[in-house]
Design an enzyme around this catalytic site. Structure first.
Site, PDB file in Angstrom:
ATOM      1  N   LEU A   1      77.053 -30.273  78.692  1.00  0.00           N
ATOM      2  CA  LEU A   1      77.727 -31.038  79.736  1.00  0.00           C
ATOM      3  C   LEU A   1      78.464 -32.242  79.169  1.00  0.00           C
ATOM      4  O   LEU A   1      79.538 -32.603  79.650  1.00  0.00           O
ATOM      5  CB  LEU A   1      76.724 -31.488  80.805  1.00  0.00           C
ATOM      6  CG  LEU A   1      76.208 -30.377  81.730  1.00  0.00           C
ATOM      7  CD1 LEU A   1      75.113 -30.905  82.637  1.00  0.00           C
ATOM      8  CD2 LEU A   1      77.342 -29.789  82.562  1.00  0.00           C
TER       9      LEU A   1
ATOM     10  N   ARG B   1      82.304 -32.705  79.868  1.00  0.00           N
ATOM     11  CA  ARG B   1      82.845 -33.825  80.645  1.00  0.00           C
ATOM     12  C   ARG B   1      84.127 -34.375  80.038  1.00  0.00           C
ATOM     13  O   ARG B   1      85.115 -34.595  80.741  1.00  0.00           O
ATOM     14  CB  ARG B   1      81.781 -34.926  80.758  1.00  0.00           C
ATOM     15  CG  ARG B   1      80.716 -34.584  81.781  1.00  0.00           C
ATOM     16  CD  ARG B   1      79.449 -35.396  81.628  1.00  0.00           C
ATOM     17  NE  ARG B   1      78.457 -34.901  82.588  1.00  0.00           N
ATOM     18  CZ  ARG B   1      77.148 -34.992  82.452  1.00  0.00           C
ATOM     19  NH1 ARG B   1      76.634 -35.582  81.371  1.00  0.00           N
ATOM     20  NH2 ARG B   1      76.329 -34.516  83.367  1.00  0.00           N
TER      21      ARG B   1
ATOM     22  N   TYR C   1      82.481 -30.484  89.190  1.00  0.00           N
ATOM     23  CA  TYR C   1      82.173 -29.867  87.892  1.00  0.00           C
ATOM     24  C   TYR C   1      81.436 -30.816  86.953  1.00  0.00           C
ATOM     25  O   TYR C   1      81.661 -32.017  86.964  1.00  0.00           O
ATOM     26  CB  TYR C   1      83.483 -29.527  87.174  1.00  0.00           C
ATOM     27  CG  TYR C   1      84.113 -28.186  87.478  1.00  0.00           C
ATOM     28  CD1 TYR C   1      83.408 -27.138  88.040  1.00  0.00           C
ATOM     29  CD2 TYR C   1      85.447 -27.979  87.163  1.00  0.00           C
ATOM     30  CE1 TYR C   1      84.016 -25.924  88.284  1.00  0.00           C
ATOM     31  CE2 TYR C   1      86.070 -26.765  87.407  1.00  0.00           C
ATOM     32  CZ  TYR C   1      85.344 -25.742  87.964  1.00  0.00           C
ATOM     33  OH  TYR C   1      85.951 -24.539  88.202  1.00  0.00           O
ATOM     34  N   GLU C   2      80.643 -30.222  86.062  1.00  0.00           N
ATOM     35  CA  GLU C   2      80.006 -30.951  84.944  1.00  0.00           C
ATOM     36  C   GLU C   2      79.187 -32.154  85.414  1.00  0.00           C
ATOM     37  O   GLU C   2      79.129 -33.184  84.779  1.00  0.00           O
ATOM     38  CB  GLU C   2      81.070 -31.432  83.930  1.00  0.00           C
ATOM     39  CG  GLU C   2      82.099 -30.410  83.526  1.00  0.00           C
ATOM     40  CD  GLU C   2      81.506 -29.232  82.754  1.00  0.00           C
ATOM     41  OE1 GLU C   2      80.306 -29.250  82.483  1.00  0.00           O
ATOM     42  OE2 GLU C   2      82.250 -28.307  82.430  1.00  0.00           O
ATOM     43  N   GLY C   3      78.538 -31.981  86.547  1.00  0.00           N
ATOM     44  CA  GLY C   3      77.783 -33.083  87.154  1.00  0.00           C
ATOM     45  C   GLY C   3      78.695 -33.846  88.094  1.00  0.00           C
ATOM     46  O   GLY C   3      79.801 -34.239  87.721  1.00  0.00           O
TER      47      GLY C   3
END
Length: 603
Positions: A268, A272, A410-412
């Site tokens: 992640l 990011r 996305y991605e957290g």
């Protein structure tokens, strides 16, 4: 790599408490000839293969996405970050960012397919796989002969990734794990053949990663759900994946048992910063289309590009993109240099890249949040400039706006990433990696002291802006330092305070990155050549001061009362005060007029 170079590269988060010289940052103007050729090659590929077919992407043409991905593989674009030992190009982190940037601009469907494949689909094997696993799987992934997908999210496990219920049970003969469970929102699921799957063995605290092969003719207990109906990224294949005692050889465990959560988090971090890069060319294209339309659209016998309201929009759109570029490539080069340092110290490429990216996890979260929100704002203003036509699916603005929306999830989610950025910074401070305590104490002492009435020398470029930037850093130290002192380990329970602190931190990094880029280029190319970039840098600082003022007030009143609150609010006023307030309207006009003259985003 020399000790001197090592000393000049700040550790992650240290930008807050240490000064960076403009000569020590990397900018897009520093691209090598090889990187420029790569950029032009990727851009030409997208302009030829993707941009003319935007309508097909909006009509859920998944086969077209797969076809484009295979072509990208044939040209080597899927193997930029893969070491040469596994048939990749073995290029540095900046080059991988650049490729991700320019391959992602035309449509979110390709951006998603590319990111899912090269990042979370391939990278976990490259960085955590055994030599046998890498030799078996990575060359085919790098060439686009096979595609990857990443199975982490479950119906009950989104941001809380380690709470997944998918199980992996060792077979009686000890040769296989039998995986059973449900995964959702799996990008590339419709055409992927290699899945990175996370499951829990027995009652382990942490999940474990596995490499799972999928053959449609022999599904091995794997079932794909129907394609999801989504707001945007229409031709990105997104399905649920079901596992019913799917047999996976024990040698396909990725890394060690219980190491899955660590793999997921590190994937992640890379995802990011790559996602931030993937939003940049989308911004450039939207800004260019909006500029062209503003020049062509005549109202009241005048191109709307000449109206002040439109100039303001174009200027703000371009400024956010310029600042995002500045910060992305600054961080990318820091990561690349840190990887090189670790390799020179004897780390393997795997170890060096993992630790290099992990070092700048704070910056990765900052960039993900800021640029994903910038692309949403840019597309929204793009629609507004197009007016009624912007709302029509016949123009590129409508699909760009819808595609942009997923970037904040996305991605957290951005909320998670805001809290992570501040949380990771506090942890670094506790470990002694970033010295926040002493600067925070100095700021506390300064609040009690009589302010200086000396008139500084602002004759040099950005002298006042740099002084103001230093004071904005004091705002963060004042708010965050007092909050940590007040709440200690319970700070993480005060999410709205963390979110406000994160917004201050984000603005500081972006402001500093744009100042350093513009200053560096003004020194080597001349101030006159950077006149509009200087205007964008000053405009961005003005906007940041306004936002930081609001967020700091919100934070201060949430935990301080009485004399403490009054003192901190007075300090805030002192730390956000301009000596010479810029003419914001003039700055915007200068930026917009340059763009309309060039008829594109031209920086």
């Amino acid at each position: 790599m020399s000790t001197e170079i090592k000393k000049d590269i700040l550790r992650g988060g240290q930008f807050l408490v240490k000064e960076t010289k403009c000569e020590d940052v990397f900018t897009p103007e520093d691209f090598t000839e090889e990187q420029i050729m790569m950029k032009e090659s990727v851009k030409e590929f997208i302009d030829r293969e993707v941009w003319p077919h935007k309508e097909r992407f909006e009509k859920k043409d998944y086969a077209l996405t797969e076809e484009i991905m295979r072509k990208a593989g044939e040209l080597g674009f899927l193997g930029i970050a893969v070491p040469e030992a596994y048939d990749g190009m073995g290029m540095g982190f900046v080059s991988t960012m650049l490729t991700c940037d320019y391959i992602s601009g035309a449509t979110g469907s390709i951006a998603t397919a590319f990111g899912a494949h090269t990042g979370i689909g391939t990278m976990p094997i490259t960085l955590y796989g055994t030599e046998e696993q890498k030799k078996k799987y990575v060359p085919a992934l790098a060439a686009g002969e096979k595609f990857g997908a990443y199975c982490l999210t479950e119906p009950g496990a989104g941001s809380d990734a380690n709470s997944g219920k998918t199980k992996a049970v060792l077979s009686e003969d000890g040769k296989h794990y039998l995986i059973s469970g449900q995964k959702m929102w799996i990008s590339n699921a419709g055409f992927a053949e290699i899945f990175i799957v996370f499951a829990r063995i027995e009652d382990d605290k942490n999940i474990t990663g596995f490499i799972v092969e999928f053959d449609k003719d022999n599904p091995n207990g794997m079932t794909l759900g129907e394609e999801e109906h989504k707001l945007g990224i229409h031709s990105s294949s997104t399905r649920q994946v079901f596992f019913n005692e799917t047999k996976v050889p024990v040698e396909n465990m990725l890394s060690e048992r219980g190491n899955g959560f660590k793999i997921a988090m590190n994937a992640l971090n890379v995802g990011r910063i790559k996602l931030a890069a993937a939003c940049l060319d989308a911004q450039r294209r939207v800004i260019t289309e909006a500029t062209k339309y503003a020049n062509e659209r005549i109202q009241f016998k005048t191109p709307i590009a000449k109206f002040g309201a439109i100039k303001a929009k174009l200027a703000e759109m371009a400024t956010s993109c310029y600042v995002g570029e500045s910060a992305c490539y600054r961080a990318a080069k820091n990561i690349e240099d840190r990887i090189a340092i670790r390799e020179s110290e004897g780390n393997t490429h795997q170890e060096a890249e993992l630790k290099g990216v992990e070092e700048y996890a704070i910056e990765c979260s900052i960039l993900k949040v800021k640029i994903s929100e910038d692309i949403q704002n840019v597309t929204d203003e793009g629609i507004q400039i197009f007016g009624g036509m912007g709302f029509s699916a016949d123009t590129p603005m409508e699909s760009a706006w819808r595609d942009a929306r997923i970037s904040r999830i996305y991605e957290g989610t951005n909320e998670i990433n805001r809290m992570l950025a501040v949380g990771m910074l506090v942890k670094k401070a506790m470990k002694g990696h970033v010295n926040l305590l002493e600067p925070a104490m100095k700021v506390a002492d300064e609040l009690m002291a009589i302010p200086s009435f000396d008139i500084p020398d602002y004759s040099e470029l950005f002298a006042e802006e740099k002084e103001l930037l230093g004071k904005l850093k004091k705002v963060f130290l004042m708010v965050a330092g007092s909050a940590v002192q007040k709440f200690g380990p319970k700070l993480e329970e005060h999410q709205q305070l963390l979110m406000a602190a994160a917004d201050i931190l984000i603005e500081i990094y972006m402001v500093e990155s744009s100042i350093l880029r513009t200053e560096k280029n003004a020194k080597r190319f001349g101030e006159e050549s950077q006149e509009v970039q200087i205007a964008m840098t000053k405009l961005n600082l003005f906007n940041a001061v306004e936002k930081i003022t609001t967020k700091a007030k919100e934070g201060i009143v949430s935990f301080a009362e009485g004399d403490e609150q009054r003192m901190m609010l007075m300090g805030l006023k002192r730390f956000t005060k301009y000596a010479n307030m810029p003419n914001v309207v003039a700055l915007r006009n200068k930026i917009a007029e340059k763009m309309t003259a060039e008829n594109e985003y031209c920086f």
